[in-house]
Design an enzyme around this catalytic site. Sequence first.
Site, PDB file in Angstrom:
ATOM      1  N   PHE A 134       0.767  -1.369   0.141  1.00 37.29           N
ATOM      2  CA  PHE A 134       0.264  -0.110  -0.033  1.00 37.29           C
ATOM      3  C   PHE A 134       1.011   1.207  -0.097  1.00 37.29           C
ATOM      4  O   PHE A 134       1.976   1.291   0.745  1.00 37.29           O
ATOM      5  CB  PHE A 134      -0.991  -0.044   1.223  1.00 37.29           C
ATOM      6  CG  PHE A 134      -1.972   1.220   1.405  1.00 37.29           C
ATOM      7  CD1 PHE A 134      -2.922   1.084   0.297  1.00 37.29           C
ATOM      8  CD2 PHE A 134      -1.961   1.947   2.464  1.00 37.29           C
ATOM      9  CE1 PHE A 134      -3.986   2.219   0.369  1.00 37.29           C
ATOM     10  CE2 PHE A 134      -2.753   2.978   2.351  1.00 37.29           C
ATOM     11  CZ  PHE A 134      -3.893   2.970   1.314  1.00 37.29           C
ATOM     12  N   ASP A 203       1.412  -4.625   8.359  1.00 35.64           N
ATOM     13  CA  ASP A 203       0.018  -3.861   8.546  1.00 35.64           C
ATOM     14  C   ASP A 203      -0.949  -4.604   8.332  1.00 35.64           C
ATOM     15  O   ASP A 203      -1.380  -5.433   7.383  1.00 35.64           O
ATOM     16  CB  ASP A 203       0.408  -3.132   7.218  1.00 35.64           C
ATOM     17  CG  ASP A 203      -0.774  -1.704   7.232  1.00 35.64           C
ATOM     18  OD1 ASP A 203      -1.835  -2.293   7.662  1.00 35.64           O
ATOM     19  OD2 ASP A 203      -0.484  -0.779   6.686  1.00 35.64           O
ATOM     20  N   TYR A 228     -10.988   1.999  10.962  1.00 38.28           N
ATOM     21  CA  TYR A 228     -12.006   2.562  10.096  1.00 38.28           C
ATOM     22  C   TYR A 228     -12.660   1.640   9.102  1.00 38.28           C
ATOM     23  O   TYR A 228     -13.551   1.960   8.303  1.00 38.28           O
ATOM     24  CB  TYR A 228     -12.012   4.079   9.575  1.00 38.28           C
ATOM     25  CG  TYR A 228     -10.824   4.197   9.047  1.00 38.28           C
ATOM     26  CD1 TYR A 228     -10.673   4.048   7.687  1.00 38.28           C
ATOM     27  CD2 TYR A 228      -9.595   5.095   9.343  1.00 38.28           C
ATOM     28  CE1 TYR A 228      -9.557   4.047   6.613  1.00 38.28           C
ATOM     29  CE2 TYR A 228      -8.359   5.394   8.691  1.00 38.28           C
ATOM     30  CZ  TYR A 228      -8.460   4.907   7.238  1.00 38.28           C
ATOM     31  OH  TYR A 228      -7.370   4.897   6.496  1.00 38.28           O
ATOM     32  N   LYS A 229     -12.010   0.638   8.945  1.00 39.81           N
ATOM     33  CA  LYS A 229     -12.268  -0.327   7.787  1.00 39.81           C
ATOM     34  C   LYS A 229     -13.176  -1.525   8.465  1.00 39.81           C
ATOM     35  O   LYS A 229     -14.365  -1.046   8.905  1.00 39.81           O
ATOM     36  CB  LYS A 229     -11.082  -0.994   7.260  1.00 39.81           C
ATOM     37  CG  LYS A 229     -10.506   0.203   6.438  1.00 39.81           C
ATOM     38  CD  LYS A 229      -9.067  -0.152   5.706  1.00 39.81           C
ATOM     39  CE  LYS A 229      -8.519   0.938   5.018  1.00 39.81           C
ATOM     40  NZ  LYS A 229      -7.017   0.688   4.803  1.00 39.81           N
ATOM     41  N   ARG A 377     -13.532  -3.273  -6.796  1.00 37.62           N
ATOM     42  CA  ARG A 377     -13.193  -3.811  -5.615  1.00 37.62           C
ATOM     43  C   ARG A 377     -14.568  -3.880  -4.791  1.00 37.62           C
ATOM     44  O   ARG A 377     -15.309  -2.937  -4.738  1.00 37.62           O
ATOM     45  CB  ARG A 377     -12.153  -2.967  -4.885  1.00 37.62           C
ATOM     46  CG  ARG A 377     -11.459  -3.756  -3.816  1.00 37.62           C
ATOM     47  CD  ARG A 377     -10.584  -3.166  -3.035  1.00 37.62           C
ATOM     48  NE  ARG A 377     -10.824  -1.900  -2.482  1.00 37.62           N
ATOM     49  CZ  ARG A 377     -10.188  -1.002  -1.594  1.00 37.62           C
ATOM     50  NH1 ARG A 377      -9.088  -1.435  -1.208  1.00 37.62           N
ATOM     51  NH2 ARG A 377     -10.702   0.095  -0.985  1.00 37.62           N
TER      52      ARG A 377
HETATM   53  C1  PLP Z   1      -6.179   2.022   4.833  1.00 34.14           C
HETATM   54  C2  PLP Z   1      -4.707   1.616   5.000  1.00 34.14           C
HETATM   55  C3  PLP Z   1      -4.171   2.356   5.626  1.00 34.14           C
HETATM   56  C4  PLP Z   1      -4.498   3.711   6.408  1.00 34.14           C
HETATM   57  O1  PLP Z   1      -3.641   4.488   6.833  1.00 34.14           O
HETATM   58  P1  PLP Z   1      -3.929   5.881   7.641  1.00 34.14           P
HETATM   59  O2  PLP Z   1      -2.814   6.448   8.061  1.00 34.14           O
HETATM   60  O3  PLP Z   1      -4.711   5.303   8.811  1.00 34.14           O
HETATM   61  O4  PLP Z   1      -5.001   6.656   7.041  1.00 34.14           O
HETATM   62  C5  PLP Z   1      -2.866   1.875   6.240  1.00 34.14           C
HETATM   63  N1  PLP Z   1      -2.179   1.033   5.406  1.00 34.14           N
HETATM   64  C6  PLP Z   1      -3.060   0.122   4.660  1.00 34.14           C
HETATM   65  C7  PLP Z   1      -2.320  -1.073   4.159  1.00 34.14           C
HETATM   66  C8  PLP Z   1      -4.304   0.519   4.402  1.00 34.14           C
HETATM   67  O5  PLP Z   1      -5.081  -0.373   3.746  1.00 34.14           O
END
Ligand code: PLP
Length: 418
Positions: A134, A203, A228-229, A377
């Site tokens: 990511f 992560d 938040y997911k 997705r």
């Molecule tokens: C959604 C997500 C994040 C979110 O990062 P924030 O800093 O909390 O916005 C980080 N890493 C991955 C792999 C994600 O899917």
Amino acid sequence: MTGGPAFPATLERDWCLQADGEDPLGVLRERVALPDGVIYLDGNSLGPLPVGVPARLDQVVHEQWQQGLIRSWNTAGWMGLPHRVGDRIAALVGAAPGQILVADSTTVNLHKLLLGALRLTGERQVILTETENFHTDRYAAAGIAELADAELRTVAREALPQALDGSVGVLLLTHVDFRTGEMHDMRAVTARAHAAGVLVLWDLSHSIGAVPVDLDGCAVDLAVGCTYKYLNAGPGAPAFLYVAARHQANIDPPLHGWLGHRQPFAFEAEYAPAPGIGRLLAGSPPVIGIAVLDAALDAFNGVDMTELRNRSVELTDFFLHLVETRCGGQDLGVVTPRAAGARGSQVCLTHPHAYAVVQALIERGVIGDFREPNICRFGIAPLYVSRTEIWDAVEHLRDILEGGAHHHPRYAVRAAVT
Ligand SMILES: *Cc1c(COP(=O)(O)O)cnc(C)c1O
């Protein structure tokens, strides 16, 4: 084929209704407040509102803040929230208490732990990650490499095993890939890294609340994740970090702040880190956000992650089965691994007009999202998505593709957030 559940040769919507009615986990859906007329397949981007959140928010704002004022730091236990709620998260990811803290955003926590890790690895000043990781993970790793005068090495997933050589200090990976839903074997990868003397930082943003994770059992060193997911803690909710107990006395958090001090209210002249996970705190906890997360976690009370995972596997299998049997000849490709053990809780399809297809679905109340370059997705949150909804979503997809509805020019205009 998959080895997953078998579905009847001739499937009808009635079968879905019946299977949903008989599903013992079907009642969990009542723990979130989904709007009418929406099939929500985007809980892997922003989860829905858990039913207990508004009352909790009201209590925090009116009783604790308005009435309690500053006394609430003590009387309402505000100061302990990062730890208490961290321990609740720990229970979902196989971690013993005292190893998870709720703080900051995932991105900030990546910075804290990556630099903290590099300070533990002596001569080995290389961060290894994969090309498909990511973006925020890659940006954070590049930023820390620059700051620490270290090296960021980025390789394709297949090349990871050979890349674990004696120069690498920390391996940074996302457990479930945000784009394809592909899932790493956390146990095997962590063991391989440890055999090469490499620390591992996982992560869990696309895993927590959807797939079982066993951080302690896999001897993971460090982890971060967002809430938040699949945890449904609301837009921009605070994230979490995990530091295995064995590293806590040695990790030197790069962001020194008063709340990570061993005695914040002694106001000592020099920084001295708190013992334990508390040293990973920097500034004051976002009390309202953590309280919302705490209430959101109630939706997982009594939920067995293995049972939830079984439900997720069945639902994603069902989605793939319907796409394969009902949407043939429509230029759809499947990028999510067909083998259930190798995927998280999402289904990702490719289509030459993926953006327009997703927009046409959203107009019909089927909310998924688009990811560059050509991916539709669909997040299948096992807490609340039903078989009947998956049936209806795939029927909409089939209808759109067969009728060419996605070719309308209004679906070609891109919004800022996809
Ligand atoms: C959604 C997500 C994040 C979110 O990062 P924030 O800093 O909390 O916005 C980080 N890493 C991955 C792999 C994600 O899917």
